[in-house]
Enzyme design. Structure first.
Site, PDB file in Angstrom:
ATOM      1  N   VAL A 103       0.870  -1.412  -0.026  1.00  0.00           N
ATOM      2  CA  VAL A 103       0.179   0.156   0.013  1.00  0.00           C
ATOM      3  C   VAL A 103       0.806   1.190   0.072  1.00  0.00           C
ATOM      4  O   VAL A 103       0.503   2.395  -0.553  1.00  0.00           O
ATOM      5  CB  VAL A 103      -0.958   0.099   1.122  1.00  0.00           C
ATOM      6  CG1 VAL A 103      -1.774   1.415   1.248  1.00  0.00           C
ATOM      7  CG2 VAL A 103      -1.983  -1.128   1.118  1.00  0.00           C
ATOM      8  N   GLU A 104       1.869   1.039   0.738  1.00  0.00           N
ATOM      9  CA  GLU A 104       2.712   2.484   0.860  1.00  0.00           C
ATOM     10  C   GLU A 104       3.496   2.685  -0.283  1.00  0.00           C
ATOM     11  O   GLU A 104       3.713   3.837  -0.654  1.00  0.00           O
ATOM     12  CB  GLU A 104       3.830   2.144   2.020  1.00  0.00           C
ATOM     13  CG  GLU A 104       3.178   2.262   3.460  1.00  0.00           C
ATOM     14  CD  GLU A 104       2.721   3.679   3.914  1.00  0.00           C
ATOM     15  OE1 GLU A 104       2.947   4.622   2.963  1.00  0.00           O
ATOM     16  OE2 GLU A 104       2.134   3.915   5.046  1.00  0.00           O
ATOM     17  N   SER A 105       4.111   1.783  -1.021  1.00  0.00           N
ATOM     18  CA  SER A 105       4.893   2.039  -2.136  1.00  0.00           C
ATOM     19  C   SER A 105       5.025   1.046  -3.187  1.00  0.00           C
ATOM     20  O   SER A 105       5.703   1.235  -4.278  1.00  0.00           O
ATOM     21  CB  SER A 105       6.579   1.856  -1.586  1.00  0.00           C
ATOM     22  OG  SER A 105       6.824   0.724  -1.204  1.00  0.00           O
ATOM     23  N   TYR A 123      -6.713   3.894   3.858  1.00  0.00           N
ATOM     24  CA  TYR A 123      -5.619   3.407   4.212  1.00  0.00           C
ATOM     25  C   TYR A 123      -5.959   2.029   5.018  1.00  0.00           C
ATOM     26  O   TYR A 123      -5.380   0.919   4.663  1.00  0.00           O
ATOM     27  CB  TYR A 123      -4.345   4.088   4.864  1.00  0.00           C
ATOM     28  CG  TYR A 123      -3.251   3.781   5.368  1.00  0.00           C
ATOM     29  CD1 TYR A 123      -2.363   3.534   4.393  1.00  0.00           C
ATOM     30  CD2 TYR A 123      -3.058   3.104   6.500  1.00  0.00           C
ATOM     31  CE1 TYR A 123      -1.140   3.231   4.666  1.00  0.00           C
ATOM     32  CE2 TYR A 123      -1.778   2.599   6.905  1.00  0.00           C
ATOM     33  CZ  TYR A 123      -0.807   2.652   5.908  1.00  0.00           C
ATOM     34  OH  TYR A 123       0.533   2.123   6.191  1.00  0.00           O
TER      35      TYR A 123
END
Length: 227
Positions: A141-143, A221
């Site tokens: 999800v982050e990168s 998120y």
């Protein structure tokens, strides 16, 4: 100190008290025995050293043996209690952790990323006691597993760290990111929603709003990671 540690500490204190009493009794017994066996009768009378009768020696021996037996029993009980308490605590911890993760089913990552950085993720998971699946999903999800990506806010690397040196290095980034996530999980007593909210929006906002902040980005998120 938790309740289990308090019980163990109390048992250890009781044992130490009994042991010291036994040690003192043993010392007294040995002193009297040496007086009886090693000092001639004439010398004893001359130096006015108190003699020890057979009955006194018998009583001293009985007291000594009783205290030794009591100390051994206390030690055995303390050891058994400590072992039992440790097993119970470990079992409770395992059950609690299992319940925590079962309450928050972590979404899988895409097949194309499944094997990326697997050894680094496994090492961080073992080091900080965080599920591998969670670390993978956060990275996804982050990168999207891109170690060189940087956000508009300045977050960098696989787990989008805001601070620290060498953030584009996968090993450093995964270790630091997992450590931070683990600290939030501990801070919020295993509440994964609050831990992830703190990771995304900061613990200050979690405290400010008394829970998950009403930010659309943060709520999305959480949905992306645990549904």
């Amino acid at each position: 100190m938790n309740p289990v540690e308090q019980v163990i500490s109390a048992r250890q204190a009781e044992f130490q008290s009994a042991f010291q009493a036994a040690k003192q009794s043993a010392t007294t017994f040995e002193t009297k025995l040496n007086e009886r066996l090693n000092t001639p009768t004439t010398q004893t009378k001359a130096t006015n050293i108190q003699t020890v009768t057979d009955a006194e020696l018998a009583r001293a021996r009985e007291a000594y043996e009783a205290l030794i037996n009591k100390s051994e029993t206390a030690e055995s009980t303390s050891t058994t209690t400590s072992s039992s308490s440790a097993k119970t605590e470990a079992s409770t911890k395992a059950t609690t952790e299992s319940t925590v993760w079962n309450n928050y089913p972590i979404k899988p990552i895409s097949a194309e990323n499944e094997g990326k950085y697997s050894e680094l993720i496994k090492a961080a998971a073992a080091k900080y006691d965080v599920p591998e699946a969670l670390i993978k999903r956060v990275i996804q999800v982050e990168s999207n597993f891109n170690p060189n990506v940087t956000s508009s806010a300045g977050a960098t690397g696989l787990m989008q760290l805001m601070y620290g040196s060498n953030r584009t290095d996968p090993a450093t980034n995964i270790d630091s990111g997992t450590k931070q996530l683990a600290s939030y999980i501990k801070k919020y007593d295993g509440d994964l929603k609050l831990a992830l909210a703190a990771y995304n929006a900061g613990p200050g906002n979690v405290h400010k709003y008394g829970g998950v902040p009403p930010f659309k980005e943060t709520q999305n998120y959480l949905t992306k990671i645990i549904g």
